[in-house]
Design a protein around this motif. Structure first.
Motif, PDB file in Angstrom:
ATOM      1  N   VAL A  87       0.768  -1.350  -0.019  1.00  0.00           N
ATOM      2  CA  VAL A  87      -0.028  -0.084  -0.184  1.00  0.00           C
ATOM      3  C   VAL A  87       1.461   1.281   0.080  1.00  0.00           C
ATOM      4  O   VAL A  87       2.036   1.507   0.341  1.00  0.00           O
ATOM      5  CB  VAL A  87      -0.971   0.080   1.528  1.00  0.00           C
ATOM      6  CG1 VAL A  87       0.056   0.083   2.524  1.00  0.00           C
ATOM      7  CG2 VAL A  87      -2.374   0.435   0.996  1.00  0.00           C
ATOM      8  N   THR A  88       0.309   2.371  -1.005  1.00  0.00           N
ATOM      9  CA  THR A  88       1.213   4.190  -0.523  1.00  0.00           C
ATOM     10  C   THR A  88       0.263   4.612   0.323  1.00  0.00           C
ATOM     11  O   THR A  88      -1.168   4.759   0.001  1.00  0.00           O
ATOM     12  CB  THR A  88       1.597   3.946  -2.246  1.00  0.00           C
ATOM     13  OG1 THR A  88       0.902   4.272  -2.700  1.00  0.00           O
ATOM     14  CG2 THR A  88       2.108   2.814  -2.786  1.00  0.00           C
ATOM     15  N   PHE A  89       0.487   6.285   0.277  1.00  0.00           N
ATOM     16  CA  PHE A  89      -0.527   7.206   0.519  1.00  0.00           C
ATOM     17  C   PHE A  89      -1.126   7.021  -0.876  1.00  0.00           C
ATOM     18  O   PHE A  89      -2.683   7.934  -0.684  1.00  0.00           O
ATOM     19  CB  PHE A  89      -0.102   7.855   1.368  1.00  0.00           C
ATOM     20  CG  PHE A  89       0.906   7.635   2.342  1.00  0.00           C
ATOM     21  CD1 PHE A  89      -0.613   7.933   3.853  1.00  0.00           C
ATOM     22  CD2 PHE A  89       1.816   7.389   3.592  1.00  0.00           C
ATOM     23  CE1 PHE A  89      -0.014   7.833   4.644  1.00  0.00           C
ATOM     24  CE2 PHE A  89       2.337   7.844   4.264  1.00  0.00           C
ATOM     25  CZ  PHE A  89       1.351   7.292   5.330  1.00  0.00           C
ATOM     26  N   GLY A  90      -0.650   7.236  -1.355  1.00  0.00           N
ATOM     27  CA  GLY A  90      -1.303   7.887  -2.373  1.00  0.00           C
ATOM     28  C   GLY A  90      -3.097   6.542  -2.975  1.00  0.00           C
ATOM     29  O   GLY A  90      -4.314   7.217  -3.252  1.00  0.00           O
ATOM     30  N   ASP A  91      -2.605   5.243  -3.222  1.00  0.00           N
ATOM     31  CA  ASP A  91      -3.666   4.224  -3.141  1.00  0.00           C
ATOM     32  C   ASP A  91      -4.569   4.182  -1.272  1.00  0.00           C
ATOM     33  O   ASP A  91      -6.045   4.534  -2.624  1.00  0.00           O
ATOM     34  CB  ASP A  91      -2.710   2.572  -2.809  1.00  0.00           C
ATOM     35  CG  ASP A  91      -2.234   2.419  -3.309  1.00  0.00           C
ATOM     36  OD1 ASP A  91      -2.686   2.575  -4.875  1.00  0.00           O
ATOM     37  OD2 ASP A  91      -1.465   1.495  -2.995  1.00  0.00           O
ATOM     38  N   VAL A  92      -3.361   5.058  -0.388  1.00  0.00           N
ATOM     39  CA  VAL A  92      -5.095   5.024   0.677  1.00  0.00           C
ATOM     40  C   VAL A  92      -5.745   6.355  -0.026  1.00  0.00           C
ATOM     41  O   VAL A  92      -7.036   6.461   0.406  1.00  0.00           O
ATOM     42  CB  VAL A  92      -4.112   5.549   2.023  1.00  0.00           C
ATOM     43  CG1 VAL A  92      -5.387   6.767   2.746  1.00  0.00           C
ATOM     44  CG2 VAL A  92      -3.271   4.497   2.527  1.00  0.00           C
TER      45      VAL A  92
END
Length: 635
Positions: A353-358
């Motif tokens: 997971v990445t913060f962009g995914d979040v």
């Protein structure tokens, strides 16, 4: 006079249990003179410990080699006074506090995700209030336990504590909420413990901090006091916006462990941050930027009414009626924003997971329930993220439509007659049964993951093993049939594992439930791993896909983290493929290169790499992370 036996009214069992805790640690309670009370579900079969369905408090002090007498929360003397009065000198109250905070956090999580929560294989989470002597507290996945340390306050700069005073981390509601949240995240996304990029552990820390901070708003009297003392400007309230004050002061920091107060909304800090707590703090600050903006907008009409239209408050205290109305808005907005983030978990990838995914998951999940975004909360949150440098890299704009996960090409359905996944009657009916929180649980576990990607026998409670194995086998056949569309490799040598399946009912803006089926699929790619290292020690490479479908089986979203296919050019593409296979393969190549660069970077940055064969990536865990964080106070 006698009373007929059939004329004796039934006394209903209580539904809630009230338990006192510190506000929010012994230091804060001593300075404010206030305790707080948590309202948690009443477990009728609770045994001393406390030991209930989800949580088991095990009070053994390994350093002192002694057991502490467990508290019986069903003792009438304890029940009559909302639990024992919290005391640092009474271990029973320590047990009471960790149980109360843990149950409160779990209950809020259940409310936001729209389903009953269970630990893997129906086991309990162990809470150990006095696990060891040390400036640390952490979740240990191997022990399935949260371990709390105790230590002596700094002798030179203890803050508002005595030099050398014994500090118990289990008495900080913030620390308990933070660590229990780590356990919850590990339960629903276990591969978020594999630090495959800079953001994975940072997201773990950010989410745990968010839950702990927003847990302050559970205590309405604390919110009322904050509104009163700040004249409604709660952005200045350290009681609401700081974490673990006693821990921070007692370890010589001179301040709370973490705070969202006074951080500049610029992207440079996020871009430069590499330590998980520091990087995660940027995300937390962005969420609270959005929260405070939305809170101010929601009380603007109240302030205009109270000031005759000027909106400018006169000096002095607010009227008590206004205080309570403003506090209502503060609590409501906190619930709304935390709910947005929690619900996004079902829309996150299974791995890497990445913060962009979040950001994309938050927008997609919230848009499904609140398509109009009447209060512009999504827009406010996305803009707050952008200001701090947090946004997806692969989108064309920051509009809702661009940020939402793409709809799958073609007509993908779990009821494909070639490999149907029969969710009725067991899974959907069981989830419906679970909607009655006062009744017994449904017969199916919400998620029954296999022990490992190579283990074909899923863990389950004995009465439902056959049914669970059946649904797993069906889902795996379906995933293999549609592997290319899911970003997974259909090669016979590469097994696709069903990591979990559940049904959630979430309430939309119109007040109606929106049922959804969520599947988590993973595929270990040993062929891409470092073959020079032992199979059980080398960094693991996984592809993973989250599938979100309606209860009619229609797939709404696919959130894929692919790796390159063994055969990137299949002779027959799936109907309606429209280049999806090629895009997944190319995205997998990009991700594989990023994974290898990241592993090399971690190895080069680790001073122990020259002295051990253990990959540096495998040495990153919560005990080390939280120990490092506590240690920074001593340097």
């Amino acid at each position: 006079m006698t009373i007929a036996a059939n004329n004796v009214p039934v006394v209903p069992a209580p539904e809630r249990r009230r338990l006192r805790t510190f506000a929010f640690d012994p230091m804060s309670t001593r300075l404010s003179g206030r305790f707080v009370t948590l309202d948690v579900p009443f477990e009728s079969d609770l045994t001393p410990g406390p030991c209930g369905e989800l949580v088991q408090v095990v009070d053994f002090d390994a350093t002192g080699n002694q057991w502490y007498q467990p508290i019986d929360l069903d003792d009438v003397r304890v029940l009559a006074q909302d639990g024992l009065r919290p005391m640092e000198s009474d271990p029973r109250t320590h047990q009471q506090i960790v149980y109360a905070v843990a149950m409160s956090v779990i209950e809020r999580f259940e409310r936001f995700v729209g389903r009953r929560f269970r630990w893997r294989a129906e086991r309990q989470l162990r809470l150990v209030p006095h696990a060891f002597e040390g400036r640390n507290a952490f979740f240990d996945p191997g022990r399935r336990a949260v371990l709390f340390g105790y230590y002596r306050a700094d002798r030179h700069d203890p803050g508002p504590n005595l030099p050398g005073q014994v500090i118990f981390t289990c008495l900080s509601s913030d620390i308990v909420a933070h660590e229990v949240t780590h356990a919850i995240v590990h339960r629903i996304r276990p591969y978020f413990m594999e630090p495959t990029n800079l953001d994975v552990l940072a997201w773990h820390e950010a989410f745990a901090d968010l839950v702990a901070l927003f847990h302050h708003f559970v205590h309405r009297d604390v919110v009322v006091r904050a509104v009163t003392t700040t004249a409604g400007d709660i952005g200045r309230s350290d009681a609401l916006l700081e974490l673990a004050k006693e821990f921070g002061h007692s370890t010589g920091r001179g301040a709370a462990l973490r705070s969202v107060l006074g951080t500049l909304a610029t992207p440079e800090r996020f871009e430069a941050a590499t330590e998980p707590h520091e990087r995660g703090a940027c995300f937390v600050a962005a969420v609270f930027d959005a929260y405070l903006d939305r809170y101010q907008a929601s009380i603007a009409d109240l302030l205009r009414i109270a000031t005759g239209g000027t909106g400018v408050l006169p000096p002095g205290r607010l009227h008590p009626d206004l205080v309570h109305r403003v506090a209502d808005e503060a609590v409501k907005n906190a619930d709304r924003l935390l709910g947005m983030v929690v619900r996004a978990f079902d829309y996150l990838p299974v791995v890497d997971v990445t913060f962009g995914d979040v950001v994309r998951a938050i927008v997609t999940a919230d848009r499904a329930l609140f398509p109009d975004d009447s209060g512009n909360l999504r827009g406010t949150l996305v803009e707050a993220m952008r200001c701090r440098g947090i946004y997806p890299e692969s989108v064309t704009s920051l509009a809702d439509a661009a940020l939402s996960w793409p709809v799958p090409a073609g007509d993908l359905n779990l009821n494909d007659p070639r490999a149907p996944v029969d969710l009725l009657p067991n899974w959907i009916l069981s989830a419906t049964h679970d909607l009655d929180v006062t009744g017994s649980q449904g017969s199916q576990s919400t998620v029954v993951p296999p022990a490992d990607d190579d283990d074909v026998t899923p863990l389950a409670a004995p009465p439902v093993v056959a049914e669970t194995q059946s649904i797993y086998a069906q889902a795996q056949r379906w995933a293999k049939l549609h592997a290319y569309e899911l970003g997974l490799d259909p090669s016979p040598s590469l097994r696709i594992a069903l990591r979990g399946i559940h049904v959630a009912y979430r309430r939309a803006a119109d007040g109606q439930p929106r049922p959804e089926v969520v599947l988590q699929l993973t595929q270990r790619r040993r062929d891409l791993e470092d073959q020079t290292l032992d199979e059980h020690r080398r960094p693991v490479f996984r592809a993973g896909t989250t599938v979100i479908a309606g209860v009619d089986g229609r797939v709404k979203f696919i959130v894929a983290k692919p790796l390159p296919f063994l055969d990137p050019g299949p002779p027959r593409q799936a109907p309606g493929d429209q280049g999806v296979t090629r895009r997944h393969h190319e995205a997998g190549e990009v991700r594989l290169r990023a994974l290898r660069r990241w592993i090399d970077l971690v190895e080069e940055s680790d001073a122990l790499s020259a002295w051990t064969q253990e990959p540096a990536l495998n040495r990153l865990d919560f005990a080390a992370l939280h120990g490092d964080e506590a240690g920074r106070a001593d340097s």
